[in-house]
Design a protein around this motif. Structure first.
Motif, PDB file in Angstrom:
ATOM      1  N   SER A  92       0.829  -1.209   0.000  1.00 42.80           N
ATOM      2  CA  SER A  92       0.000   0.000   0.000  1.00 42.80           C
ATOM      3  C   SER A  92       0.862   1.256   0.000  1.00 42.80           C
ATOM      4  O   SER A  92       2.042   1.224   0.379  1.00 42.80           O
ATOM      5  CB  SER A  92      -0.924   0.003   1.222  1.00 42.80           C
ATOM      6  N   GLU A  93       0.268   2.358  -0.415  1.00 43.80           N
ATOM      7  CA  GLU A  93       0.992   3.634  -0.442  1.00 43.80           C
ATOM      8  C   GLU A  93       1.441   4.043   0.959  1.00 43.80           C
ATOM      9  O   GLU A  93       2.557   4.548   1.147  1.00 43.80           O
ATOM     10  CB  GLU A  93       0.101   4.723  -1.040  1.00 43.80           C
ATOM     11  N   ASP A  94       0.570   3.813   1.945  1.00 41.08           N
ATOM     12  CA  ASP A  94       0.925   4.170   3.324  1.00 41.08           C
ATOM     13  C   ASP A  94       2.084   3.318   3.826  1.00 41.08           C
ATOM     14  O   ASP A  94       2.955   3.809   4.557  1.00 41.08           O
ATOM     15  CB  ASP A  94      -0.289   3.988   4.242  1.00 41.08           C
ATOM     16  N   ALA A  95       2.102   2.049   3.417  1.00 46.08           N
ATOM     17  CA  ALA A  95       3.206   1.160   3.824  1.00 46.08           C
ATOM     18  C   ALA A  95       4.513   1.616   3.183  1.00 46.08           C
ATOM     19  O   ALA A  95       5.570   1.633   3.837  1.00 46.08           O
ATOM     20  CB  ALA A  95       2.886  -0.277   3.430  1.00 46.08           C
ATOM     21  N   LEU A  96       4.465   2.011   1.919  1.00 42.93           N
ATOM     22  CA  LEU A  96       5.670   2.503   1.231  1.00 42.93           C
ATOM     23  C   LEU A  96       6.220   3.752   1.907  1.00 42.93           C
ATOM     24  O   LEU A  96       7.441   3.930   2.031  1.00 42.93           O
ATOM     25  CB  LEU A  96       5.347   2.803  -0.238  1.00 42.93           C
TER      26      LEU A  96
END
Length: 461
Positions: free
Chosen positions: A366-370
């Protein structure tokens, strides 16, 4: 006398929540009374009725475990009886041939509109003595004086003056029965004792009572259920989150959860919220149905589904997983289910976890994980990965002890290491205990995923 209820959908579309609740109430009432629950497919609308919808309706009822008794009754196969009783009413002088053209009827409607009064057929042909060799419809002779009294199990006593009802059509010009006639003859043929349906049929019921009385047949017991509306009070639709029953099945909603939700939409027993099937059968009665419309609440439905999901055993969950998971070691999958079950609210949550636990790589980050991966101190992360690679005892409590030591040594928060590790390992910003995830995933795969994010260049990830 055996109680007999029926559910009578038209196969012109899929089964939606309102119909499903009607079917449920009929099924429960029949079971409560030790009676029978019958299924009738009202397929006389030849243009709109489709066999695919009949199948979808039947599949929906089966999925909800609302199994009907005996064979399906198809309305189209009872047309000969519809015609027989229509002609009997004609012969008795209780119905008559109406030769009025569309143009004549439209003119009557225009006059009613102009005078701002509800349209009602004038009865122009009611007392004709002569027959004509032209097209005609058959109309019932509605009594001119007095009123109809309906003793409804939900609505109470409702009175309507005959004068407010027209001489409605029972047979069309093509010699096909109208809904009003077909329903009455079908219910009589099927020995239906109790009619439980939406209160949008209330006006139809008064017309049908006229037919029952004209044919000298005993009335069934009527119960008209208030309709289901959206949260905003308007007619329930997809924009409120409501879908067809089979769509809920596709989205892995549990049938017992949907039944429980529908049961509580307009019906209640004390302050009880959850009912097993047996409890619902034992406690159900039409007296528990309120007179006010119900409002659909997608969040409440989701909550009820979560309640039932948390009661499933690992074996039950295994059977509901996608077929691809049947190829994995059953014991391993069961252990992983244990890992995710406490936090999971539905099958999707379990499968979301399995998707990153059963593959060597994380397919989607996910973008938040990245963002968390990129934000972390790369030097600290690389040093931590190198030390993790040297750990021999790969077990959750030992891994937690090691990470806490690194946190203390670098004078940082647990989040500063645990969050980027979680994001690298799962591709998400949330998961069960990251130490348990690392243990179950194994050292080799865990290290590989961590190195993939902190050893490779950005364009190589």
């Amino acid at each position: 006398m055996t109680v007999i209820t029926r559910f009578a959908p038209s196969p012109t579309g899929s089964l939606h929540l309102g119909g499903a609740r009607t079917a449920l109430f009929n099924w429960l009432y029949a079971k409560n009374q030790g009676g029978k629950f019958l299924l009738r497919i009202e397929d006389t609308d030849l243009l709109r009725s489709k066999s695919i919808y009949t199948k979808q309706i039947c599949d929906s009822l089966k999925w909800l475990n609302l199994n009907w008794d005996g064979e399906i009754f198809f309305q189209s196969r009872n047309v000969s009886k519809h015609l027989k009783f229509a002609n009997l009413l004609l012969d008795k002088g209780l119905a008559y041939k109406c030769y009025c053209t569309k143009e004549e009827l439209n003119k009557e409607k225009e006059i009613a509109l102009k005078n701002k009064v509800p349209y009602k057929y004038s009865g122009k042909c009611r007392n004709l003595k002569k027959s004509y060799n032209t097209e005609y419809v058959l109309r019932i002779k509605t009594p001119k004086e007095g009123f109809i009294t309906l003793k409804d199990n939900i609505q109470g006593i409702v009175n309507v003056e005959y004068n407010n009802l027209e001489d409605f059509i029972i047979l069309r010009s093509d010699n096909t029965p109208t809904y009003m006639l077909a329903v009455v003859v079908d219910d009589y043929t099927m020995n239906v004792t109790d009619v439980i349906r939406g209160d949008d049929h209330l006006t139809n019921t008064f017309k049908q009572i006229i037919l029952y009385n004209a044919l000298n047949w005993k009335l069934p017991n009527f119960s008209h259920i208030p309709l289901i509306y959206g949260a905003d009070g308007s007619k329930l639709s997809k924009r409120h989150g409501a879908q067809s029953v089979l769509e809920y099945e596709k989205k892995n909603l549990l049938p017992e959860a949907l039944n429980n939700y529908l049961l509580r939409l307009g019906w209640g027993y004390k302050d009880k919220e959850y009912f097993s099937t047996q409890e619902a059968i034992e406690l159900f009665s039409t007296k528990g149905i309120g007179k006010s419309p119900s409002r659909f609440d997608a969040i409440k439905l989701k909550s009820i589904n979560s309640y039932y999901f948390k009661k499933l055993t690992n074996d039950q969950i295994l059977k509901k997983l996608k077929p691809e998971y049947s190829y994995y070691n059953k014991k391993k999958i069961s252990q992983l289910i244990d890992l995710f079950k406490n936090r999971a609210e539905n099958i999707d949550d379990i499968e979301e976890g399995l998707s990153y636990m059963c593959n060597d790589i994380v397919k989607n980050i996910s973008e938040d994980a990245l963002k968390l991966i990129d934000k972390a101190d790369k030097n600290i992360m690389i040093e931590t990965i190198n030390k993790l690679e040297k750990i021999d005892f790969w077990e959750a409590s030992n891994l937690e002890k090691f990470i806490k030591a690194e946190v203390k040594k670098n004078n940082i928060r647990m989040f500063d290491i645990a969050a980027p590790i979680r994001s690298s390992i799962t591709g998400k910003t949330y998961s069960p205990s990251i130490f348990l995830v690392l243990e179950k995933l194994g050292k080799e795969v865990s290290i590989k995923r961590l190195k993939n994010n902190y050893y490779l260049k950005d364009n190589e990830r």
